[in-house]
Write an enzyme that holds these catalytic residues in place. Structure first.
Site, mmCIF file in Angstrom:
data_model
loop_
_atom_site.group_PDB
_atom_site.id
_atom_site.type_symbol
_atom_site.label_atom_id
_atom_site.label_comp_id
_atom_site.label_asym_id
_atom_site.label_seq_id
_atom_site.Cartn_x
_atom_site.Cartn_y
_atom_site.Cartn_z
ATOM 1 N N SER A 1 0.845 -1.210 0.000
ATOM 2 C CA SER A 1 0.000 0.000 0.000
ATOM 3 C C SER A 1 0.871 1.247 0.000
ATOM 4 O O SER A 1 0.500 2.273 -0.578
ATOM 5 C CB SER A 1 -0.932 -0.007 1.211
ATOM 6 O OG SER A 1 -0.187 -0.100 2.415
ATOM 7 N N HIS B 1 -6.116 -6.620 13.217
ATOM 8 C CA HIS B 1 -7.542 -6.865 13.005
ATOM 9 C C HIS B 1 -8.288 -7.265 14.259
ATOM 10 O O HIS B 1 -9.450 -7.653 14.193
ATOM 11 C CB HIS B 1 -7.730 -7.936 11.913
ATOM 12 C CG HIS B 1 -7.527 -7.382 10.530
ATOM 13 N ND1 HIS B 1 -6.834 -6.229 10.312
ATOM 14 C CD2 HIS B 1 -7.925 -7.813 9.311
ATOM 15 C CE1 HIS B 1 -6.809 -5.976 9.003
ATOM 16 N NE2 HIS B 1 -7.466 -6.923 8.374
ATOM 17 N N ASP C 1 -10.188 -4.015 4.454
ATOM 18 C CA ASP C 1 -10.779 -5.267 4.950
ATOM 19 C C ASP C 1 -12.170 -5.076 5.564
ATOM 20 O O ASP C 1 -12.467 -5.570 6.655
ATOM 21 C CB ASP C 1 -9.835 -5.964 5.941
ATOM 22 C CG ASP C 1 -8.488 -6.277 5.297
ATOM 23 O OD1 ASP C 1 -8.469 -6.907 4.238
ATOM 24 O OD2 ASP C 1 -7.448 -5.843 5.846
HETATM 25 MG MG MG Z 1 -5.530 -5.333 4.997
#
Ligand code: MG
Length: 204
Positions: free
Chosen positions: A46, A138, A164
């Site tokens: 990214s 996460h 996500d």
């Molecule tokens: Mg991700």
């Protein structure tokens, strides 16, 4: 299409090219007014998309990651990559690979790496940001900490981008989707669009 100086497929990571192109386009617009900021860089996939846009606009990207890997990157877990273990210490370390990516992509004069946790880096942060990309841990605690620490620094008209996003729990973990809903409920952000699992909000 994003203008990148390397073959993006050669960079380890979990970002779809369509999501990457969206990151690039929003960063290109945002980075003209204030720095961009990403949380969760891993090996820099990214970073290449956002950083390349910042380079083009003459902007800056701050890239935050403790580089010790999230829960799912640890030995024995689903997304573990043994190449990223430090040979000497046996500890997960994505920073060396991240720096290699920055060098290969010609982004060392555009990207400022911050090797720290969100919590520590955020403690003294005062610089307004034009775009915050959350792609860190996460767990609910991690995602909430990233959201609480960084979203308040986004300038009016700037972007909060969350990776996500899975509205269906069968498809993936719910923590990123939870902070997406929290941002919308705060009325400080409005939805712009969702590109695959990449959710884009604008600070009103
Ligand atoms: Mg991700």
């Amino acid at each position: 299409m994003a203008q990148l100086s390397l073959d993006i497929e050669s960079v380890k990571g979990f970002l779809d090219p369509e999501e990457g192109d969206a990151l690039y386009q929003y960063a290109l617009e945002a980075s003209r007014t204030a720095p961009c900021f990403e949380i969760g860089a891993y090996c820099g996939k990214s970073t290449v998309y956002i950083g390349s846009a910042c380079r083009e606009s003459g902007g800056v990207l701050y890239s935050l990651d403790h580089h010790r890997g999230s829960e799912e990157h640890q030995p024995g877990e689903a997304y573990h990559d043994a190449d990223l273990l430090d040979q000497e210490s046996g500890v997960f370390d994505s920073f060396r690979e991240f720096r290699r990516t920055l060098s290969r992509a010609g982004l060392e004069d555009t990207v400022v790496p911050i090797v720290a946790s969100s919590e520590i880096a955020g403690r003294g942060w005062v610089t307004p940001l034009s775009m915050v990309f959350i792609d860190g841990g996460h767990s609910y605690e991690s995602a909430l900490c990233d959201y609480r620490t960084w979203s308040g620094h986004i300038i009016q008209g700037g972007f909060l981008v969350i990776h996500d996003i899975f509205p269906d729990p069968e498809e993936g973990g719910q923590a990123p989707y939870d902070i997406w809903k929290k941002a919308l409920a705060s009325a400080l952000f409005e939805e712009v669009e969702i590109v695959q699992t990449l959710g884009i909000l604008r600070r009103v």
